[in-house]
Design a protein around this motif. Sequence first.
Motif, PDB file in Angstrom:
ATOM      1  N   PRO A 176      17.865   8.597 -23.149  1.00 36.30           N
ATOM      2  CA  PRO A 176      16.725   9.077 -23.627  1.00 36.30           C
ATOM      3  C   PRO A 176      16.475  10.173 -22.267  1.00 36.30           C
ATOM      4  CG  PRO A 176      16.375   6.710 -23.509  1.00 36.30           C
ATOM      5  CD  PRO A 176      17.593   7.201 -22.910  1.00 36.30           C
ATOM      6  N   PHE A 177      15.905  11.376 -22.707  1.00 35.95           N
ATOM      7  CA  PHE A 177      15.296  12.292 -21.748  1.00 35.95           C
ATOM      8  C   PHE A 177      14.381  11.712 -20.780  1.00 35.95           C
ATOM      9  CE2 PHE A 177      12.870  16.255 -20.752  1.00 35.95           C
ATOM     10  CZ  PHE A 177      14.173  17.110 -20.010  1.00 35.95           C
ATOM     11  N   GLY A 178      14.446  11.952 -19.341  1.00 35.24           N
ATOM     12  CA  GLY A 178      13.090  11.424 -18.612  1.00 35.24           C
ATOM     13  C   GLY A 178      13.382  10.032 -18.249  1.00 35.24           C
ATOM     14  N   ASP A 179      14.477   9.427 -18.880  1.00 36.97           N
ATOM     15  CA  ASP A 179      14.637   8.065 -18.264  1.00 36.97           C
ATOM     16  C   ASP A 179      15.470   7.840 -17.154  1.00 36.97           C
ATOM     17  OD1 ASP A 179      15.139   5.148 -18.237  1.00 36.97           O
ATOM     18  OD2 ASP A 179      14.682   4.870 -20.411  1.00 36.97           O
ATOM     19  N   ILE A 180      15.133   7.459 -16.045  1.00 32.78           N
ATOM     20  CA  ILE A 180      16.028   7.635 -15.046  1.00 32.78           C
ATOM     21  C   ILE A 180      16.777   6.519 -14.736  1.00 32.78           C
ATOM     22  CG2 ILE A 180      14.255   6.792 -13.133  1.00 32.78           C
ATOM     23  CD1 ILE A 180      16.604   9.796 -12.711  1.00 32.78           C
ATOM     24  N   ASP A 181      15.893   5.134 -15.310  1.00 30.57           N
ATOM     25  CA  ASP A 181      16.824   3.948 -15.390  1.00 30.57           C
ATOM     26  C   ASP A 181      18.011   3.687 -16.120  1.00 30.57           C
ATOM     27  OD1 ASP A 181      14.855   3.024 -13.386  1.00 30.57           O
ATOM     28  OD2 ASP A 181      13.558   2.441 -15.051  1.00 30.57           O
ATOM     29  N   ALA A 182      17.743   4.445 -17.205  1.00 27.07           N
ATOM     30  CA  ALA A 182      18.701   4.538 -18.171  1.00 27.07           C
ATOM     31  C   ALA A 182      20.119   5.274 -18.077  1.00 27.07           C
ATOM     32  CB  ALA A 182      18.349   5.044 -19.670  1.00 27.07           C
ATOM     33  N   LEU A 183      19.681   6.375 -17.265  1.00 22.02           N
ATOM     34  CA  LEU A 183      20.661   7.177 -16.661  1.00 22.02           C
ATOM     35  C   LEU A 183      21.484   6.584 -15.404  1.00 22.02           C
ATOM     36  CD1 LEU A 183      22.109  10.122 -16.381  1.00 22.02           C
ATOM     37  CD2 LEU A 183      20.286  10.755 -14.433  1.00 22.02           C
ATOM     38  N   ARG A 184      20.586   5.557 -14.751  1.00 22.69           N
ATOM     39  CA  ARG A 184      21.324   4.989 -13.447  1.00 22.69           C
ATOM     40  C   ARG A 184      22.289   3.914 -14.046  1.00 22.69           C
ATOM     41  NH1 ARG A 184      17.244   2.876 -11.664  1.00 22.69           N
ATOM     42  NH2 ARG A 184      16.618   4.703 -10.266  1.00 22.69           N
ATOM     43  N   GLU A 185      22.022   3.272 -15.143  1.00 23.69           N
ATOM     44  CA  GLU A 185      22.682   2.263 -15.685  1.00 23.69           C
ATOM     45  C   GLU A 185      24.093   3.017 -15.912  1.00 23.69           C
ATOM     46  OE1 GLU A 185      22.450  -1.073 -15.912  1.00 23.69           O
ATOM     47  OE2 GLU A 185      20.831  -0.533 -14.484  1.00 23.69           O
TER      48      GLU A 185
END
Length: 453
Positions: A176-185
């Motif tokens: 999701p755009f703006g979701d830094i936790d999802a990106l980190r995962e």
Amino acid sequence: MAAVIEAASAVQTYIDHVNPRWAQLLRVLQMDTEYALCSGVELHTTAGDVILDFLSGYCVHNAGHNHPAIIQALHRELDRRGPAMLQSHVPDLAGELGGRLCRLAGGKLEKAFFASSGSESVEAAIKFARATTGRVGLLHCEGAFHGLTCGALSLMSDRFWRGRFGPMLGDTAAVPFGDIDALREKLRTKNYAAFFVEPVQSEAGIIVPPPQYLSEVKELCSRFGTLLVLDEVQTGLYRTGKFIAAHHFNVEPDIVILAKALSGGLVPVSAVLMTDRVYNSVFDSLKRSIVHTSTFGENALAMRAGLATLDVLQREDLGVQALEMGVRLRHRLQEELRDYEMVAEVRGLGMLSGIAFRPPKSLGLRVAFESFQCIHPAMFGQVIVMRMFRDQRLLTQMCGNNFMVLKVAPPLVVSEEQIGTFVTGIRQVIHLAHHSAEFWTEAVGLAKRTVNI
Ligand SMILES: Cc1ncc(COP(=O)(O)O)c(C=O)c1O
């Protein structure tokens, strides 16, 4: 009379040999107008009307339609009869444009690769990112729009665009755009060559990220060895007020993709700006000096169009204009539209704005709205767009991946008066949607016309 017959037969030839469905759709939407002359923000029709362009060909016409200085520069380039498409020399104009683009983008972006479309540049960036990192995986955002060639399409999750064309590239994933936790995962798997992201998501609904998002993204990408690729195809060339939107967010990407407005609206051109590290991972020997190329990439006319467009955008200070007028536009829209229950938000950055609609709560409107949704989720937006065009003489469009957001993106040369015309026009259409049965019955006719095709 002869001209009218000629135009009619040209349309028929298009229907016969190019894309009859597109011509039919425009007719159904009552937008099958013929244009005689386009200048700045104005589209003059053959019938003698003037339509104001608040779409800009999806952010192509930043400098305005047919800017005289760009046309003159192209004329001169043709008259010069210099080396064009020689494929056997060092094109000086490509050097000049590459240098200017890299300096304007700043950071460690030192090299430019030229192509002819946004998608083609996304394809190049995919290859370059894989070569740089030795990884295959590619990350992108939900709702993103990166282009319709197979590689670019693999970076888009919307099923409408992908359906029937698969299989796409493997090893892609969306966050999701703006979701830094999802990106980190995702990044911590170290599977990903690059994270492709639009700094402000356009077709997803003009979504401006939280202020820290992109710098945190960059920090995470660096930590896990993934390249940050900014798709600035819509946001670049001062559309959001800065040369690239990255400059609002204090982020230094590894790769930036530019297209659309770089053309001056006249000669297709796109660019991939990259760091020396990325360049060297691809073109690291004489043998590999043309390992990735595109026939029309550095052609003189396209390079001249890019240079002339930069001249206009800078000389006329259109970045500052976009910033100031964009704020005023949103402020006026917020003032005028705040009492309408279906208007959720007016948002944006620079001269890239969106009017976000929401389903109504009041019973009468809700029934009408839901029946629209049953016909087609895009129906509500298309009636807005159709009425804006037909009744208000304003060209707009809903976002491609979010039918509830009207995109507002006029050429950056738009005047205060033209903005006033737009604000009055959209208010009248939205007023109709809230207070007149006529708005909703229109859709029934539209649905019937659509079904009959
Ligand atoms: C953000 C973005 N990236 C890439 C593209 C693809 O560009 P093109 O249509 O020139 O291939 C588009 C096209 O609309 C776009 O909006």
